[in-house]
Design an enzyme around this catalytic site. Structure first.
Site, PDB file in Angstrom:
ATOM      1  CB  SER A 137      -1.007  -0.304   1.284  1.00  0.00           C
ATOM      2  OG  SER A 137      -1.777   1.427   1.738  1.00  0.00           O
ATOM      3  CE1 TYR A 161      -4.562  -2.815   5.116  1.00  0.00           C
ATOM      4  CE2 TYR A 161      -3.123   0.094   4.183  1.00  0.00           C
ATOM      5  CZ  TYR A 161      -3.602  -1.200   4.581  1.00  0.00           C
ATOM      6  OH  TYR A 161      -3.622  -1.791   2.854  1.00  0.00           O
ATOM      7  CE  LYS A 165      -1.388  -4.659   3.299  1.00  0.00           C
ATOM      8  NZ  LYS A 165      -2.062  -5.371   2.483  1.00  0.00           N
ATOM      9  CE1 TYR A 190      -2.043  -3.959  -5.610  1.00  0.00           C
ATOM     10  CE2 TYR A 190      -3.597  -4.195  -3.904  1.00  0.00           C
ATOM     11  CZ  TYR A 190      -2.612  -4.746  -4.852  1.00  0.00           C
ATOM     12  OH  TYR A 190      -2.709  -5.885  -5.249  1.00  0.00           O
ATOM     13  CG  ASP A 309      -8.338  11.472   5.572  1.00  0.00           C
ATOM     14  OD1 ASP A 309      -7.125  10.658   5.233  1.00  0.00           O
ATOM     15  OD2 ASP A 309      -8.267  12.089   5.524  1.00  0.00           O
TER      16      ASP A 309
END
Ligand code: NAD
Ligand code: UD1
Length: 349
Positions: A137, A161, A165, A190, A309
């Site tokens: 990711s 998260y 990864k 991604y 964010d």
């Protein structure tokens, strides 16, 4: 028959990639716990491909199970061995992906994502299957402002998260280093996949409440939610809302096929690749394009920023383009159109 294992194959990205793999003539051994999807999607794939029931049985073998259970993965390899169908590669999509939940339930995420992957790797090693396409990711990068991210940029995920990864990428690097003459690994990082296959028969269908923006827009357009909360309009961007690199799910799925072909055709290696379009769009642009493409209202309100964010997240995709002979084709308009084509039908199931 050329055979592949796909973990998480009934999920959003997995199902669209399965479609292309089947189209390319592969037989698929799909493992999915159905924690965030349903095997009903396999019937939809079969419909799109016009498979009769015999072809379906021949080409798609589904194992419902959790990759944290090593027996399940062994069972899959054994089944293929009994049929003399050597597994050429594993496409590893299975994972939990909610950033919000990962920060609340870190053990769940470490366990599912990392322990699950360890089981898979041990079993791949045992059965001498050493080609892997891994779902990584863009969230593993340390956030930067107003500059596209390339694969050499600093890594530094700010949520659990993303940390799972990154740890998996580190594990894969170590495994590769231990026998570089054998492993072929692609870490596909991604950016923001959205949209759906143009048939409208498959798409993103999360179980429970969605966290990502596109399924939320679909829910608002379907009047399941009253309005979209846009997280902040005071970011340092032209319209004040965050910018992301949205990529059509079919372009992303094509990227997997291209990465697989690249691995097959080249010497063993581990490669990190950004899969994005290289174009940034703001949240407001996405909403307005969705409304225009589908002639439907998506009411929205501005709310506070979401914790964790980042303002700007866009791929420098030049490495993927040059290595893979792949280029994303679809526009934001296409993503919105195809996504709603699926989203509006979904409610009828
Ligand atoms: P998804 O939830 O739709 O698909 C994941 C699939 O894996 C689901 O079908 C789920 O049931 C299955 N699964 C989860 N844990 C499992 C386990 N332990 N054993 C077996 N099956 C399991 O998500 P997606 O959007 O298709 O994402 C696929 C992969 O790509 C994930 O690893 C995700 O972290 C990664 N990724 C997704 C995005 C995105 O924006 N969608 C971005 C970056 C990376
Ligand atoms: C999020 C994760 C990322 C993960 C990716 C795919 C965070 C901080 N990042 O990325 O690690 O890889 O999903 O699972 O959660 N937005 C709204 N309102 C909403 C939902 C989203 O305004 O209700 C905005 C967000 O602020 C963001 C954009 O829409 O600017 C895209 O959000 P989202 O789809 O959650 O993706 P990311 O935040 O890029």
């Amino acid at each position: 028959m050329r055979s592949i294992i796909v973990t998480g194959g009934t999920g959003f990205i997995g199902s669209h990639t399965c479609l292309l793999l089947l189209n390319n003539g592969f037989k698929l051994y799909i493992i999915d716990s159905e924690v965030n999807s349903s095997k009903n999607v396999l019937g939809q794939l079969s419909e799109i491909l016009n498979f009769d029931s015999e072809e379906f049985r021949k080409k798609i073998v589904f194992f419902k199970g959790d990759i944290r259970n090593k027996n399940i993965i062994e069972n899959v390899f054994e089944t293929s061995k009994e049929k003399n169908e050597k597994i050429e590669a594993v496409f590893h999509f299975a994972g939990l992906k909610s950033v919000r939940e990962s920060n609340i339930l870190p053990i769940k995420y470490w366990d599912n994502n990392v322990i699950g992957t360890m089981n898979l790797l041990k079993t791949m090693d045992k059965y001498d299957c050493k080609t892997l396409i891994f779902s990584s990711s863009a969230t593993i990068y340390e956030p930067v402002k107003n500059r596209k991210l390339n694969e050499k940029d600093k890594l530094g995920p700010i949520n659990i998260y993303g940390q799972t990864k990154l740890v998996i990428e580190d594990i894969l690097q170590g495994i590769f280093n231990s026998s570089p003459e054998k492993w072929k690994i692609a870490n596909l990082r991604y950016f923001n996949p959205i949209g759906a296959h143009k048939s409208g028969k498959i798409g993103e269908d999360p179980i429970g409440d969605a966290d990502n923006i596109f399924p939320i827009i679909i829910d608002v357009a379907n009047r399941k939610l009253e309005f979209l909360k846009i997280f902040g309009n005071n970011w340092g961007t032209p319209d004040g809302t965050c910018i992301r690199d949205y990529i059509h799910i079919m372009d992303l799925a094509e990227g997997h096929i291209a990465a697989f072909k690249f691995l097959l055709g080249n010497k063993p290696q581990i490669v990190n690749l950004n899969l994005g379009t290289g174009k940034g769009h703001s949240v407001l642009e996405l909403v307005k394009t969705f409304q225009l493409a589908n002639n439907i209202k998506v009411p929205y309100e501005f709310t506070a920023r979401r914790e964790g964010d980042t303002e700007y997240l866009v791929a420098d995709n030049s490495l993927a383009i040059s290595l893979l002979n792949w280029i994303p084709k679809f526009t934001l308009y296409d993503m919105c159109k195809d996504g709603w084509n699926w989203g509006k039908i979904k409610t009828k199931f």
